[in-house]
Design a protein around this motif. Structure first.
Motif, PDB file in Angstrom:
ATOM      1  N   GLU A 136     150.855 -23.954-109.507  1.00  0.00           N
ATOM      2  CA  GLU A 136     149.544 -24.611-109.389  1.00  0.00           C
ATOM      3  C   GLU A 136     149.284 -25.522-110.584  1.00  0.00           C
ATOM      4  O   GLU A 136     148.730 -26.601-110.444  1.00  0.00           O
ATOM      5  N   SER A 145     140.969 -27.711-111.313  1.00  0.00           N
ATOM      6  CA  SER A 145     142.109 -26.950-110.794  1.00  0.00           C
ATOM      7  C   SER A 145     143.077 -26.647-111.928  1.00  0.00           C
ATOM      8  O   SER A 145     143.720 -25.593-111.945  1.00  0.00           O
ATOM      9  N   ALA A 149     144.034 -22.874-112.905  1.00  0.00           N
ATOM     10  CA  ALA A 149     145.454 -22.479-112.887  1.00  0.00           C
ATOM     11  C   ALA A 149     145.852 -21.883-114.232  1.00  0.00           C
ATOM     12  O   ALA A 149     146.567 -20.881-114.296  1.00  0.00           O
ATOM     13  N   ARG A 378     146.254 -28.028-100.630  1.00  0.00           N
ATOM     14  CA  ARG A 378     145.347 -28.107-101.777  1.00  0.00           C
ATOM     15  C   ARG A 378     143.921 -28.372-101.319  1.00  0.00           C
ATOM     16  O   ARG A 378     142.974 -27.745-101.762  1.00  0.00           O
ATOM     17  N   GLN A 382     140.941 -25.691-102.005  1.00  0.00           N
ATOM     18  CA  GLN A 382     140.228 -25.921-103.247  1.00  0.00           C
ATOM     19  C   GLN A 382     138.896 -26.611-103.097  1.00  0.00           C
ATOM     20  O   GLN A 382     138.233 -26.864-104.080  1.00  0.00           O
ATOM     21  N   LEU A 393     142.827 -19.658-108.704  1.00  0.00           N
ATOM     22  CA  LEU A 393     142.980 -20.424-107.475  1.00  0.00           C
ATOM     23  C   LEU A 393     143.434 -19.450-106.392  1.00  0.00           C
ATOM     24  O   LEU A 393     144.604 -19.153-106.272  1.00  0.00           O
ATOM     25  N   ASN A 395     144.689 -18.173-103.193  1.00  0.00           N
ATOM     26  CA  ASN A 395     145.398 -18.828-102.094  1.00  0.00           C
ATOM     27  C   ASN A 395     145.354 -17.948-100.840  1.00  0.00           C
ATOM     28  O   ASN A 395     144.803 -16.846-100.847  1.00  0.00           O
TER      29      ASN A 395
END
Ligand code: GDP
Length: 460
Positions: A136, A145, A149, A378, A382, A393, A395
């Motif tokens: 990421e 982001s 990350a 993404r 996000q 983040l 997922n």
């Protein structure tokens, strides 16, 4: 996964001309491989060199290929936990390939995608959320982001998951002790406490899920509309995407499927792709009118609009309409047919519309498709993380495991209320603990690891 006995090598920097290019070697033979290729200017012996030091010298067998700096990391104090040699050469794809060939002909083999990070995980240098954070961080394109990350790489998500697991573990231990005593009071107290703790842990998991849009995306799918004038390659792109992701998921409840709509899973996210009928300048034709209405509807419903352009032709007024129509929704641009000589550049699109991401690809050869898939993912995940001060983040993999854990906990609470045997409750608790453990990699399968690390680039 391949054998940890192998010594692996890869070019760790992007291919292209630059000041420096780095080749990374990791494994039990990393030092001998470097020794057979590297000649220190000061005649230092690599086998005695201390960890975390750099040596200057030439690299090559017989004739020197380049003058380089060699950095030595000895196990376990390296990225992978193994002996690691980093060769900083001049940044030329030709030179780097030549050095890499020397490494592979002297005892190393080419590393697979993500294999360095996979080894870091397997050697306990990081947990699975941290390994994912590496990917990421490399991909991050916004401040938020990037910050999320980095926080995840430092363990923010793993700590949260460990905390939730830590609350459940004593319950399981107590039940297991209780199974040896059939004391009514003990059971009564335990069931009460169990319901309280499970409810608290569930709230924690819910909060985590709420921190990303992946929960909603998982349930309802992510709607992507392809918009472009005729012949830019919409159907070709749709087909290429469907081929890339062989697994087609079953239709999601409530979504209509007609010939214009396809559902696919993209790295686990259900994506509903619509090939719009397109926008036309003339609206007299009744059939075209229906098509246009349908296009407007797909646009209004789309979570993401992909404006598609034919890169081999000059920009047209119809392309300008695509930009205008797509701009009302979250969007990105795709310049197709990059296998042909380019007539449109990303800069030209940026000049016409702000800074939407522009990806060049070829639906015909598949070149660049992976970048588009990554961009869709993404965007799908996000949206929400970007809007808050996300500490991680989350997922789809994490979200699915959290949902799984929540279902198991709800079952445990129900069983406790229904005065079910404690064995049943213990089983549900174990399921929840395993699901949480999967997020950090404490309970994983080889398939899962293969799927995660195959998404990395070679050299990471
Ligand atoms: P649509 O009308 O937008 O759905 O476009 P199509 O997918 O039917 O493609 C129109 C034409 O462009 C076809 O002849 C395709 O073979 C061709 N085409 C599509 N993508 C590419 C590409 O990436 N490279 C090349 N060279 N041709 C492409």
């Amino acid at each position: 996964m391949n054998s940890p006995e192998d010594t692996i090598a890869a070019i760790a920097t992007p291919l292209g001309e630059g000041g420096l290019g780095v080749i990374r070697i990791s494994g039990p033979k990393a030092i001998p491989v470097a020794q057979s290729l590297f000649h220190s200017l000061k005649h230092q012996d690599l086998s005695n060199a201390t960890s975390h030091t750099c040596l200057v010298g030439t690299i090559g067998v017989g004739a020197a290929v380049d003058q380089v700096v060699l950095t030595i990391f000895r196990a376990p104090n390296s990225y992978t936990g193994e002996d690691v040699m980093e060769i900083s050469a001049h940044g030329s794809p030709f030179l780097l390939q030549k050095i890499l060939n020397l490494c592979t002909s002297h005892g190393a083999r080419l590393a697979g995608p993500g294999e360095f990070t996979a080894r870091a995980f397997l050697n306990g240098k990081m947990d699975l959320t941290q390994a994912e954070a590496v990917a990421e961080l490399i991909r991050a394109k916004t401040d938020k982001s990037q910050a999320a990350a980095l926080a995840q790489l430092r363990g923010s998500l793993a700590n949260k998951i460990r905390d939730l697991r830590g609350q459940l573990l004593p319950l399981l231990a107590q039940i297991e002790v209780g199974l040896d005593h059939s004391d009514e009071d003990h059971n009564f107290l335990l069931r009460d406490e169990l319901i309280r703790t499970c409810t608290k842990v569930d709230a924690g998991m819910n909060e985590l899920l709420a921190s990303a849009s992946s929960g909603k995306v998982l349930r309802e799918g992510y709607r992507v509309a392809l918009l472009g004038r005729p012949n830019v390659g919409k159907s070709s792109l749709l087909n290429a995407l469907l081929k890339e992701e062989r697994a087609i998921v079953t239709p999601i409840a409530g979504t209509t499927r007609d010939t214009l709509e396809e559902t696919l899973t993209l790295h686990g996210i259900p994506v509903i792709l619509t090939d719009t009928a397109g926008l036309r300048v003339s609206t007299e034709d009744p059939v075209e009118k229906i098509g246009m209405d349908r296009t407007r509807q797909s646009l209004a419903q789309a979570d993401l609009v992909i404006g598609l352009f034919d890169g081999s032709e000059a920009f047209t007024p119809e392309d300008a309409q695509v930009i205008e129509a797509a701009s009302s929704r979250p969007h990105l641009w795709v310049i197709n047919k990059m296998d042909l000589p380019a007539q449109i550049s990303a800069n030209e699109l940026h000049a016409r519309n702000g800074n939407a991401e522009a990806i060049s690809l070829s639906a015909k050869t598949g070149m660049g498709l992976e970048s588009l898939l990554a961009a869709i993912e993404r965007n799908a995940l996000q949206e929400k993380a970007g809007a808050s001060e996300a500490q991680w983040l989350l997922n789809v993999r994490h979200a699915a495991a959290l949902e799984h854990a929540r279902t198991a906990l709800a079952q445990a609470v129900q069983s406790a209320r229904d005065k079910m045997p404690e064995e049943c409750i213990a089983l549900d608790l174990k399921t929840a603990l395993d699901a949480l453990g999967e997020i950090i990699g404490e309970t994983t399968t080889e398939d899962l690891l293969g799927e995660i690390f195959s998404r990395f680039c070679v050299g990471k």
